[in-house]
Design a protein around this motif. Structure first.
Motif, PDB file in Angstrom:
ATOM      1  N   THR A  89      -5.439  -8.463   3.597  1.00 22.80           N
ATOM      2  CA  THR A  89      -6.448  -8.596   4.638  1.00 22.80           C
ATOM      3  C   THR A  89      -6.790 -10.065   4.853  1.00 22.80           C
ATOM      4  OG1 THR A  89      -7.376  -6.430   4.073  1.00 22.80           O
ATOM      5  CG2 THR A  89      -8.790  -7.950   5.310  1.00 22.80           C
ATOM      6  N   ASN A 115       0.665  -8.831   4.008  1.00 21.05           N
ATOM      7  CA  ASN A 115       0.298  -7.575   3.358  1.00 21.05           C
ATOM      8  C   ASN A 115      -1.108  -7.600   2.767  1.00 21.05           C
ATOM      9  OD1 ASN A 115       0.688  -9.216   1.110  1.00 21.05           O
ATOM     10  ND2 ASN A 115       1.810  -7.658  -0.066  1.00 21.05           N
ATOM     11  N   GLN A 164       1.416 -10.663  -3.371  1.00 21.42           N
ATOM     12  CA  GLN A 164       0.751 -10.931  -2.101  1.00 21.42           C
ATOM     13  C   GLN A 164       1.611 -11.837  -1.227  1.00 21.42           C
ATOM     14  OE1 GLN A 164      -2.976 -12.597  -3.634  1.00 21.42           O
ATOM     15  NE2 GLN A 164      -4.038 -10.717  -3.086  1.00 21.42           N
ATOM     16  N   ASP A 219      -5.246  -6.665  -1.820  1.00 24.04           N
ATOM     17  CA  ASP A 219      -6.140  -7.800  -1.584  1.00 24.04           C
ATOM     18  C   ASP A 219      -6.579  -8.447  -2.895  1.00 24.04           C
ATOM     19  OD1 ASP A 219      -5.918  -7.290   1.119  1.00 24.04           O
ATOM     20  OD2 ASP A 219      -7.863  -6.296   1.290  1.00 24.04           O
ATOM     21  N   ALA A 241      -6.778  -6.408   9.041  1.00 18.83           N
ATOM     22  CA  ALA A 241      -5.990  -5.724   8.018  1.00 18.83           C
ATOM     23  C   ALA A 241      -4.511  -5.965   8.303  1.00 18.83           C
ATOM     24  CB  ALA A 241      -6.294  -4.230   8.040  1.00 18.83           C
ATOM     25  N   VAL A 264       0.846  -1.185   0.000  1.00 21.29           N
ATOM     26  CA  VAL A 264       0.000   0.000   0.000  1.00 21.29           C
ATOM     27  C   VAL A 264       0.889   1.244   0.000  1.00 21.29           C
ATOM     28  CG1 VAL A 264      -1.689   1.310   1.341  1.00 21.29           C
ATOM     29  CG2 VAL A 264      -1.871  -1.181   1.181  1.00 21.29           C
ATOM     30  N   THR A 279      -3.677   0.943  -3.201  1.00 24.65           N
ATOM     31  CA  THR A 279      -4.536   0.871  -2.024  1.00 24.65           C
ATOM     32  C   THR A 279      -4.543  -0.549  -1.456  1.00 24.65           C
ATOM     33  OG1 THR A 279      -6.551   0.256  -3.233  1.00 24.65           O
ATOM     34  CG2 THR A 279      -6.034   2.614  -3.080  1.00 24.65           C
ATOM     35  N   GLN A 280      -5.099  -0.695  -0.244  1.00 27.50           N
ATOM     36  CA  GLN A 280      -5.203  -2.034   0.336  1.00 27.50           C
ATOM     37  C   GLN A 280      -6.121  -2.915  -0.505  1.00 27.50           C
ATOM     38  OE1 GLN A 280      -3.414  -3.294   3.022  1.00 27.50           O
ATOM     39  NE2 GLN A 280      -4.221  -5.158   2.111  1.00 27.50           N
TER      40      GLN A 280
END
Length: 202
Positions: free
Chosen positions: A155, A153, A120, A88, A179, A28, A83-84
């Motif tokens: 969720t 990294n 990821q 994800d 998170a 992120v 962004t997160q």
């Protein structure tokens, strides 16, 4: 006097090549620079040249020129912050559409897509503790706590703790989604048995 008319066949067209740098991100807040190479592939001058890109969070697309002669190119640019949700999802995909207006007729357009891969690395940790750490008799109560931390990294959902200790109460976790960097403390209770006392430890 007399006049002669020669018709010029007009064939307006435009092309766009959408690219990103880098093509792989890991976290992120990482920055992605997008470039859109627009080329007038027709035989008439195009005006009002620009790029539309609906990627949420993308900066305004900047083009150095708004008019292209046949065969000419220009590179438009925009920037984006990861962004997160992107992490994800594992990738960021966006489609840009370039357009330009010929002297006569409707605007022409072309689209191209770019894919940014997000690396990821899911992981989780747990720290188990008991209070008290020393008991003396059957029936004494032991409170266990399990601090669960998302050390990856992405969720994590369906977060929980399995503990096979016979007689342990159900393990209760206040949240089941974490998170990256987030923690939660799960709890359970246990009543010391005579077998535990005889064994000298639990």
């Amino acid at each position: 006097s007399d006049s002669a008319l020669v018709t010029v066949a007009q064939s307006p067209s435009i092309s766009v090549v959408n690219s990103s740098a880098p093509t792989t991100v890991t976290a992120v807040g990482d920055a992605v620079a997008y470039s859109f190479v627009l080329t007038n592939t027709g035989n008439v001058t195009l005006s009002s040249v620009g790029v539309a890109d609906p990627l949420p969070g993308l900066s305004a697309v900047t083009c150095p020129v708004a008019s292209l002669a046949p065969g000419a190119s220009t590179t438009c640019t925009a920037s984006y912050v990861v962004t997160q949700g992107d992490v994800d999802a594992g990738s960021i995909s966006n489609t840009a559409t370039a357009s330009g207006a010929p002297p006569v007729g409707a605007a022409v357009a072309d689209s191209d897509s770019a894919l940014v891969t997000v690396a990821q690395s899911p992981s989780i940790s747990v720290v188990k503790s008991a209070v008290p750490v020393t008991v003396t008799a059957a029936g004494d109560a032991v409170a266990y706590s399990f601090v669960v931390t998302n050390t990856g990294n992405v969720t994590l959902t369906s977060v929980g703790v399995a503990d096979p200790l016979p007689g342990l109460s159900a393990v209760v976790c206040p949240v089941t989604s974490l998170a990256p960097g987030g923690s939660t403390t799960c709890t359970a209770t246990y009543s010391v048995s005579q077998a535990d006392v005889d064994a000298g430890s639990i």
